[in-house]
Design a protein around this motif. Structure first.
Motif, PDB file in Angstrom:
ATOM      1  N   MET A   1       0.850  -1.175   0.000  1.00  0.00           N
ATOM      2  CA  MET A   1       0.000   0.000   0.000  1.00  0.00           C
ATOM      3  C   MET A   1       0.889   1.230   0.000  1.00  0.00           C
ATOM      4  O   MET A   1       1.792   1.357   0.804  1.00  0.00           O
ATOM      5  N   GLY A   2       0.645   2.131  -0.915  1.00  0.00           N
ATOM      6  CA  GLY A   2       1.486   3.320  -1.052  1.00  0.00           C
ATOM      7  C   GLY A   2       0.831   4.562  -0.471  1.00  0.00           C
ATOM      8  O   GLY A   2      -0.345   4.593  -0.141  1.00  0.00           O
ATOM      9  N   MET A   3       1.633   5.587  -0.360  1.00  0.00           N
ATOM     10  CA  MET A   3       1.178   6.876   0.148  1.00  0.00           C
ATOM     11  C   MET A   3       1.054   7.824  -1.033  1.00  0.00           C
ATOM     12  O   MET A   3       1.990   7.961  -1.817  1.00  0.00           O
ATOM     13  N   GLY A   4      -0.102   8.481  -1.187  1.00  0.00           N
ATOM     14  CA  GLY A   4      -0.283   9.454  -2.251  1.00  0.00           C
ATOM     15  C   GLY A   4       0.562  10.689  -1.981  1.00  0.00           C
ATOM     16  O   GLY A   4       0.601  11.205  -0.861  1.00  0.00           O
ATOM     17  N   LEU A   5       1.269  11.173  -2.993  1.00  0.00           N
ATOM     18  CA  LEU A   5       2.158  12.313  -2.844  1.00  0.00           C
ATOM     19  C   LEU A   5       2.060  13.179  -4.084  1.00  0.00           C
ATOM     20  O   LEU A   5       2.065  12.677  -5.197  1.00  0.00           O
ATOM     21  N   GLU A   6       1.938  14.481  -3.873  1.00  0.00           N
ATOM     22  CA  GLU A   6       1.851  15.423  -4.985  1.00  0.00           C
ATOM     23  C   GLU A   6       3.094  16.295  -4.981  1.00  0.00           C
ATOM     24  O   GLU A   6       3.489  16.811  -3.945  1.00  0.00           O
ATOM     25  N   LEU A   7       3.714  16.463  -6.141  1.00  0.00           N
ATOM     26  CA  LEU A   7       4.898  17.307  -6.284  1.00  0.00           C
ATOM     27  C   LEU A   7       4.475  18.627  -6.904  1.00  0.00           C
ATOM     28  O   LEU A   7       3.821  18.645  -7.940  1.00  0.00           O
ATOM     29  N   ASN A   8       4.814  19.743  -6.265  1.00  0.00           N
ATOM     30  CA  ASN A   8       4.408  21.069  -6.716  1.00  0.00           C
ATOM     31  C   ASN A   8       5.616  21.956  -6.974  1.00  0.00           C
ATOM     32  O   ASN A   8       6.610  21.883  -6.258  1.00  0.00           O
ATOM     33  N   THR A   9       5.493  22.813  -7.985  1.00  0.00           N
ATOM     34  CA  THR A   9       6.567  23.755  -8.300  1.00  0.00           C
ATOM     35  C   THR A   9       6.110  25.199  -8.154  1.00  0.00           C
ATOM     36  O   THR A   9       6.841  26.125  -8.488  1.00  0.00           O
ATOM     37  N   MET A  10       4.874  25.393  -7.661  1.00  0.00           N
ATOM     38  CA  MET A  10       4.303  26.711  -7.454  1.00  0.00           C
ATOM     39  C   MET A  10       3.457  26.634  -6.179  1.00  0.00           C
ATOM     40  O   MET A  10       2.809  25.619  -5.922  1.00  0.00           O
ATOM     41  N   LEU A  11       3.470  27.684  -5.384  1.00  0.00           N
ATOM     42  CA  LEU A  11       2.706  27.720  -4.148  1.00  0.00           C
ATOM     43  C   LEU A  11       1.386  28.442  -4.408  1.00  0.00           C
ATOM     44  O   LEU A  11       1.373  29.631  -4.714  1.00  0.00           O
ATOM     45  N   VAL A  12       0.264  27.715  -4.335  1.00  0.00           N
ATOM     46  CA  VAL A  12      -1.073  28.270  -4.559  1.00  0.00           C
ATOM     47  C   VAL A  12      -1.761  28.362  -3.203  1.00  0.00           C
ATOM     48  O   VAL A  12      -2.012  27.350  -2.556  1.00  0.00           O
ATOM     49  N   THR A  13      -2.070  29.591  -2.769  1.00  0.00           N
ATOM     50  CA  THR A  13      -2.569  29.810  -1.408  1.00  0.00           C
ATOM     51  C   THR A  13      -4.086  29.770  -1.272  1.00  0.00           C
ATOM     52  O   THR A  13      -4.595  29.490  -0.196  1.00  0.00           O
ATOM     53  N   LYS A  14      -4.815  30.106  -2.317  1.00  0.00           N
ATOM     54  CA  LYS A  14      -6.284  30.209  -2.282  1.00  0.00           C
ATOM     55  C   LYS A  14      -6.747  31.111  -1.148  1.00  0.00           C
ATOM     56  O   LYS A  14      -7.839  30.943  -0.609  1.00  0.00           O
ATOM     57  N   GLY A  15      -5.902  32.049  -0.732  1.00  0.00           N
ATOM     58  CA  GLY A  15      -6.257  32.998   0.319  1.00  0.00           C
ATOM     59  C   GLY A  15      -6.272  32.415   1.719  1.00  0.00           C
ATOM     60  O   GLY A  15      -6.765  33.032   2.650  1.00  0.00           O
TER      61      GLY A  15
END
Length: 80
Positions: A1-15
């Motif tokens: 069983m794996g762990m979901g991981l997202e790689l981001n190159t921009m910081l999106v704050t949504k306020g």
């Protein structure tokens, strides 16, 4: 069983960022996310909005399927 991981190159704050000191902020996001640290990263309110400036991520914490990002705003494109 794996762990979901997202790689981001921009910081999106949504306020949802919280100022902790002068130029230091905290942002909490759902899920486990990975960002480049100690390097300038673009910061936006939404993915499609204009760039607000650049930040440097100082610390990332993963806990209970949430990512907490501690970052320092290093340049600002606008005062709004």
């Amino acid at each position: 069983m794996g762990m979901g991981l997202e790689l981001n190159t921009m910081l999106v704050t949504k306020g949802k960022e919280v100022r902790t000191e002068d130029n230091l902020f905290l942002l909490q996001k759902d899920g486990y996310r990975l960002y480049p640290m100690q390097t300038p990263i673009e910061i936006r309110t939404t993915k499609r909005s204009h760039s607000r400036g650049y930040a440097r991520i100082e610390k990332i914490q993963w806990h209970e399927e949430k990512t907490t990002i501690f970052y320092k705003l290093i340049s600002l494109n606008t005062t709004n």
